[in-house]
Design an enzyme around this catalytic site. Structure first.
Site, PDB file in Angstrom:
ATOM      1  N   HIS A  50      33.698  35.663  39.290  1.00 41.10           N
ATOM      2  CA  HIS A  50      34.922  35.022  39.757  1.00 41.10           C
ATOM      3  C   HIS A  50      35.061  35.274  41.257  1.00 41.10           C
ATOM      4  O   HIS A  50      34.315  36.081  41.833  1.00 41.10           O
ATOM      5  CB  HIS A  50      36.156  35.555  39.014  1.00 41.10           C
ATOM      6  CG  HIS A  50      36.421  37.017  39.201  1.00 41.10           C
ATOM      7  ND1 HIS A  50      36.195  37.959  38.215  1.00 41.10           N
ATOM      8  CD2 HIS A  50      36.875  37.721  40.262  1.00 41.10           C
ATOM      9  CE1 HIS A  50      36.514  39.153  38.667  1.00 41.10           C
ATOM     10  NE2 HIS A  50      36.921  39.039  39.907  1.00 41.10           N
TER      11      HIS A  50
HETATM   12  P1  TYD Z   1      38.009  40.701  34.217  1.00 40.06           P
HETATM   13  O1  TYD Z   1      38.547  39.918  35.380  1.00 40.06           O
HETATM   14  O2  TYD Z   1      37.248  39.954  33.191  1.00 40.06           O
HETATM   15  O3  TYD Z   1      37.124  41.916  34.749  1.00 40.06           O
HETATM   16  P2  TYD Z   1      35.816  41.837  35.667  1.00 40.06           P
HETATM   17  O4  TYD Z   1      35.778  40.487  36.240  1.00 40.06           O
HETATM   18  O5  TYD Z   1      36.045  42.818  36.756  1.00 40.06           O
HETATM   19  O6  TYD Z   1      34.670  42.153  34.798  1.00 40.06           O
HETATM   20  O7  TYD Z   1      39.233  41.461  33.556  1.00 40.06           O
HETATM   21  C1  TYD Z   1      39.172  41.940  32.231  1.00 40.06           C
HETATM   22  C2  TYD Z   1      40.575  41.897  31.656  1.00 40.06           C
HETATM   23  O8  TYD Z   1      41.410  42.853  32.310  1.00 40.06           O
HETATM   24  C3  TYD Z   1      41.242  40.548  31.811  1.00 40.06           C
HETATM   25  O9  TYD Z   1      41.946  40.282  30.611  1.00 40.06           O
HETATM   26  C4  TYD Z   1      42.223  40.750  32.932  1.00 40.06           C
HETATM   27  C5  TYD Z   1      42.579  42.218  32.810  1.00 40.06           C
HETATM   28  N1  TYD Z   1      42.951  42.884  34.073  1.00 40.06           N
HETATM   29  C6  TYD Z   1      44.230  43.374  34.234  1.00 40.06           C
HETATM   30  O10 TYD Z   1      45.095  43.251  33.349  1.00 40.06           O
HETATM   31  N2  TYD Z   1      44.549  44.014  35.395  1.00 40.06           N
HETATM   32  C7  TYD Z   1      43.644  44.184  36.394  1.00 40.06           C
HETATM   33  O11 TYD Z   1      43.971  44.783  37.447  1.00 40.06           O
HETATM   34  C8  TYD Z   1      42.312  43.651  36.227  1.00 40.06           C
HETATM   35  C9  TYD Z   1      41.281  43.804  37.305  1.00 40.06           C
HETATM   36  C10 TYD Z   1      42.017  43.018  35.051  1.00 40.06           C
END
Ligand code: TYD
Length: 134
Positions: A50
């Site tokens: 992303h």
């Molecule tokens: P995600 O964006 O998929 O993590 P990454 O891209 O870093 O692997 O996030 C995983 C889940 O966590 C998603 O449901 C969003 C949630 N999340 C939060 O609630 N707060 C946060 O600060 C972050 C980074 C993610």
């Protein structure tokens, strides 16, 4: 324009272990509004995939190793965080992928804003469109 930058983190190691320090404007170029961490990533799993419209981040892997690939739509760069002495500053507007996690890796992310799903671009085609047209 700000570009992704590897920052050297001072690390103090002795027989009791390792202590690393992030301080000052170079290592903390924004007010930290949120800290999150990623751990227990199974082998062969990729994370990220992303971009953020406004969010700035500084990423460290105090233990283990992770590869972080960054793309602004035109330029691609890859960084390996495999030492507590390395931090990566990620400006806004970079598509990022985290992969090649070593077992036991912990990734700590310092972020300039609280969590806001509206700041994410999770579709790569949409990201490319955004880099060219906003
Ligand atoms: P995600 O964006 O998929 O993590 P990454 O891209 O870093 O692997 O996030 C995983 C889940 O966590 C998603 O449901 C969003 C949630 N999340 C939060 O609630 N707060 C946060 O600060 C972050 C980074 C993610």
């Amino acid at each position: 324009m700000t570009v992704p930058t590897l920052i050297t983190v001072p690390v103090i190691s002795d027989e009791r272990g390792t202590l690393g320090v992030l301080e000052g404007d170079l290592a903390l170029p924004f007010t930290v509004r949120r800290v999150y961490f990623i751990s227990e990533v199974p082998e062969s799993i990729d994370r990220g995939a992303h971009a953020h419209r406004r969010l700035e981040q500084v990423v460290i892997a105090p233990t283990g190793s992770v590869r972080i690939s960054l793309d602004d739509g035109d330029n691609h760069a890859t960084f390996v965080l495999d030492s507590p002495s390395k931090a990566l500053r990620i400006p806004p507007g970079y598509w990022r992928t985290l992969d090649d996690f070593a077992p036991g890796t912990v990734v700590v992310v310092l972020a300039s804003e609280e969590y806001d799903e509206g700041d994410y671009i999770r579709d790569h085609a949409r990201f490319i469109e955004w880099t060219h047209h906003g």
